[in-house]
Write an enzyme that holds these catalytic residues in place. Structure first.
Site, PDB file in Angstrom:
ATOM      1  N   LYS A  42       0.812  -1.196   0.000  1.00 59.32           N
ATOM      2  CA  LYS A  42       0.000   0.000   0.000  1.00 59.32           C
ATOM      3  C   LYS A  42       0.862   1.270   0.000  1.00 59.32           C
ATOM      4  O   LYS A  42       0.423   2.335  -0.412  1.00 59.32           O
ATOM      5  CB  LYS A  42      -0.870   0.030   1.265  1.00 59.32           C
ATOM      6  CG  LYS A  42      -1.821  -1.109   1.414  1.00 59.32           C
ATOM      7  CD  LYS A  42      -2.521  -1.023   2.786  1.00 59.32           C
ATOM      8  CE  LYS A  42      -3.391  -2.210   3.029  1.00 59.32           C
ATOM      9  NZ  LYS A  42      -3.907  -2.232   4.438  1.00 59.32           N
ATOM     10  N   ASP A  99       7.670   2.923  -1.727  1.00 58.57           N
ATOM     11  CA  ASP A  99       7.764   4.025  -0.770  1.00 58.57           C
ATOM     12  C   ASP A  99       9.172   4.162  -0.206  1.00 58.57           C
ATOM     13  O   ASP A  99       9.706   5.261  -0.090  1.00 58.57           O
ATOM     14  CB  ASP A  99       6.729   3.864   0.368  1.00 58.57           C
ATOM     15  CG  ASP A  99       6.787   2.513   1.064  1.00 58.57           C
ATOM     16  OD1 ASP A  99       7.613   1.652   0.680  1.00 58.57           O
ATOM     17  OD2 ASP A  99       5.993   2.301   2.005  1.00 58.57           O
ATOM     18  N   ASP A 102      14.768  -0.208   2.020  1.00 57.17           N
ATOM     19  CA  ASP A 102      15.346  -0.375   3.346  1.00 57.17           C
ATOM     20  C   ASP A 102      16.398  -1.487   3.259  1.00 57.17           C
ATOM     21  O   ASP A 102      17.514  -1.249   2.792  1.00 57.17           O
ATOM     22  CB  ASP A 102      14.184  -0.675   4.305  1.00 57.17           C
ATOM     23  CG  ASP A 102      14.576  -0.697   5.766  1.00 57.17           C
ATOM     24  OD1 ASP A 102      15.682  -0.281   6.108  1.00 57.17           O
ATOM     25  OD2 ASP A 102      13.766  -1.156   6.597  1.00 57.17           O
ATOM     26  N   PHE A 151      12.811   4.909  11.846  1.00 53.35           N
ATOM     27  CA  PHE A 151      11.536   4.441  11.309  1.00 53.35           C
ATOM     28  C   PHE A 151      10.683   5.669  11.037  1.00 53.35           C
ATOM     29  O   PHE A 151      10.472   6.496  11.918  1.00 53.35           O
ATOM     30  CB  PHE A 151      10.835   3.486  12.272  1.00 53.35           C
ATOM     31  CG  PHE A 151       9.695   2.776  11.593  1.00 53.35           C
ATOM     32  CD1 PHE A 151       9.936   1.681  10.774  1.00 53.35           C
ATOM     33  CD2 PHE A 151       8.399   3.228  11.741  1.00 53.35           C
ATOM     34  CE1 PHE A 151       8.898   1.048  10.108  1.00 53.35           C
ATOM     35  CE2 PHE A 151       7.349   2.592  11.084  1.00 53.35           C
ATOM     36  CZ  PHE A 151       7.606   1.507  10.273  1.00 53.35           C
ATOM     37  N   VAL A 152      10.225   5.810   9.800  1.00 54.30           N
ATOM     38  CA  VAL A 152       9.509   7.032   9.410  1.00 54.30           C
ATOM     39  C   VAL A 152       8.075   6.724   8.986  1.00 54.30           C
ATOM     40  O   VAL A 152       7.777   5.608   8.540  1.00 54.30           O
ATOM     41  CB  VAL A 152      10.258   7.786   8.287  1.00 54.30           C
ATOM     42  CG1 VAL A 152      11.594   8.299   8.780  1.00 54.30           C
ATOM     43  CG2 VAL A 152      10.423   6.910   7.058  1.00 54.30           C
ATOM     44  N   ARG A 164      -0.550   7.027   7.325  1.00 56.14           N
ATOM     45  CA  ARG A 164      -0.289   7.101   5.875  1.00 56.14           C
ATOM     46  C   ARG A 164      -0.765   8.430   5.289  1.00 56.14           C
ATOM     47  O   ARG A 164      -0.261   8.883   4.272  1.00 56.14           O
ATOM     48  CB  ARG A 164      -1.022   5.972   5.130  1.00 56.14           C
ATOM     49  CG  ARG A 164      -0.498   4.584   5.420  1.00 56.14           C
ATOM     50  CD  ARG A 164      -1.084   3.607   4.406  1.00 56.14           C
ATOM     51  NE  ARG A 164      -0.981   2.229   4.847  1.00 56.14           N
ATOM     52  CZ  ARG A 164       0.084   1.457   4.660  1.00 56.14           C
ATOM     53  NH1 ARG A 164       1.145   1.935   4.057  1.00 56.14           N
ATOM     54  NH2 ARG A 164       0.081   0.206   5.079  1.00 56.14           N
TER      55      ARG A 164
HETATM   56  P1  XMP Z   1      12.856  -3.728   2.571  1.00 61.19           P
HETATM   57  O1  XMP Z   1      13.534  -3.951   3.901  1.00 61.19           O
HETATM   58  O2  XMP Z   1      12.371  -4.999   1.964  1.00 61.19           O
HETATM   59  O3  XMP Z   1      11.608  -2.911   3.023  1.00 61.19           O
HETATM   60  O4  XMP Z   1      13.691  -2.872   1.631  1.00 61.19           O
HETATM   61  C1  XMP Z   1      10.782  -2.255   2.185  1.00 61.19           C
HETATM   62  C2  XMP Z   1       9.438  -2.105   2.851  1.00 61.19           C
HETATM   63  O5  XMP Z   1       9.555  -2.035   4.282  1.00 61.19           O
HETATM   64  C3  XMP Z   1       8.721  -1.046   4.813  1.00 61.19           C
HETATM   65  N1  XMP Z   1       9.547  -0.076   5.558  1.00 61.19           N
HETATM   66  C4  XMP Z   1       9.083   0.969   6.235  1.00 61.19           C
HETATM   67  N2  XMP Z   1       7.825   1.400   6.434  1.00 61.19           N
HETATM   68  N3  XMP Z   1       8.621   3.207   7.712  1.00 61.19           N
HETATM   69  C5  XMP Z   1       7.603   2.520   7.169  1.00 61.19           C
HETATM   70  O6  XMP Z   1       6.462   2.928   7.343  1.00 61.19           O
HETATM   71  C6  XMP Z   1       9.920   2.849   7.578  1.00 61.19           C
HETATM   72  O7  XMP Z   1      10.826   3.529   8.099  1.00 61.19           O
HETATM   73  C7  XMP Z   1      10.158   1.657   6.811  1.00 61.19           C
HETATM   74  N4  XMP Z   1      11.290   1.000   6.451  1.00 61.19           N
HETATM   75  C8  XMP Z   1      10.857  -0.052   5.681  1.00 61.19           C
HETATM   76  C9  XMP Z   1       8.016  -0.426   3.611  1.00 61.19           C
HETATM   77  O8  XMP Z   1       6.744  -0.996   3.490  1.00 61.19           O
HETATM   78  C10 XMP Z   1       8.833  -0.814   2.412  1.00 61.19           C
HETATM   79  O9  XMP Z   1       8.083  -0.977   1.239  1.00 61.19           O
END
Ligand code: XMP
Length: 186
Positions: A42, A99, A102, A151-152, A164
């Site tokens: 989402k 979005d 990470d 964490f954002v 969101r």
């Molecule tokens: P990876 O670790 O697979 O993660 O690159 C990607 C997904 O992890 C979520 N994500 C976050 N969601 N704040 C969030 O609200 C954050 O700081 C954060 N870091 C990772 C996100 O859904 C992303 O698509």
């Protein structure tokens, strides 16, 4: 400012100019080529809808749903909930829009799956990039902002399904993480 927010990292005005810049880069990269923006639900729905309206060349739009986080802030296994249909993928140039990049596991897994299903090319465009957390070697082709290891929330990003709809990107106050969501006021 929302009462649960500790600090605003990117304001609405900064987001608008960051997206203008990246929309220009995407436009130059795909000029004269057919391509499909694939928004990862989402979290990227807010970013993708702002981004595509600043790209003045023909494009198609598709969605997929993937999740790697439960209600917390730690990475989990990648779960793919739905994918575009075969003819939206096969032989197409795809621009995966997410979005936040990470650990990289989500985009790495999605790119591999789209290639396996016959995409001609898969590139990626992320709103936020947290390079300090990378667990797989992956760089986005386009990114709006780099963000430190926090964490954002906001602008599509959630904590336990909330925040969101905030129009900016922010970090949460520490006590928000330490009390379960059901114990807090809306
Ligand atoms: P990876 O670790 O697979 O993660 O690159 C990607 C997904 O992890 C979520 N994500 C976050 N969601 N704040 C969030 O609200 C954050 O700081 C954060 N870091 C990772 C996100 O859904 C992303 O698509």
């Amino acid at each position: 400012m929302h009462a649960d927010i500790d600090r605003i990292l990117f304001s609405e005005a900064e987001i608008v100019s960051g997206i203008d810049r990246v929309a220009g880069e995407v436009t130059r990269a795909y000029s004269g080529r057919d391509f499909t923006v694939v928004s990862v639900l989402k979290g990227s729905c807010v970013f993708a809808s702002d981004l595509i309206r600043r790209i003045p060349i023909p494009l198609e739009l598709a969605f997929l749903a993937a999740s790697s986080y439960g209600d917390g802030t730690e990475s989990g296994a990648l779960e793919i909930n739905f994918f575009p249909t075969g003819n939206e993928i096969e032989g197409r140039n795809l621009l995966l829009v997410d979005d936040i990049l990470d650990t990289g596991r989500t985009l790495h897994g999605l790119k591999a799956e789209l290639a396996r299903r016959g995409a001609a090319e898969v590139r990626s465009c992320v709103f936020l990039d947290k390079p300090s957390r990378r667990a797989v070697p992956l760089q986005a082709d386009f990114r709006v902002f780099e963000v430190q290891n926090l964490f954002v929330v906001g602008y599509g990003l959630d904590y336990a399904g909330r925040y969101r709809n905030l129009p900016y990107v922010a970090s949460l106050r520490e006590e928000i993480y330490s009390s379960p969501p059901t114990a807090r006021k809306a």
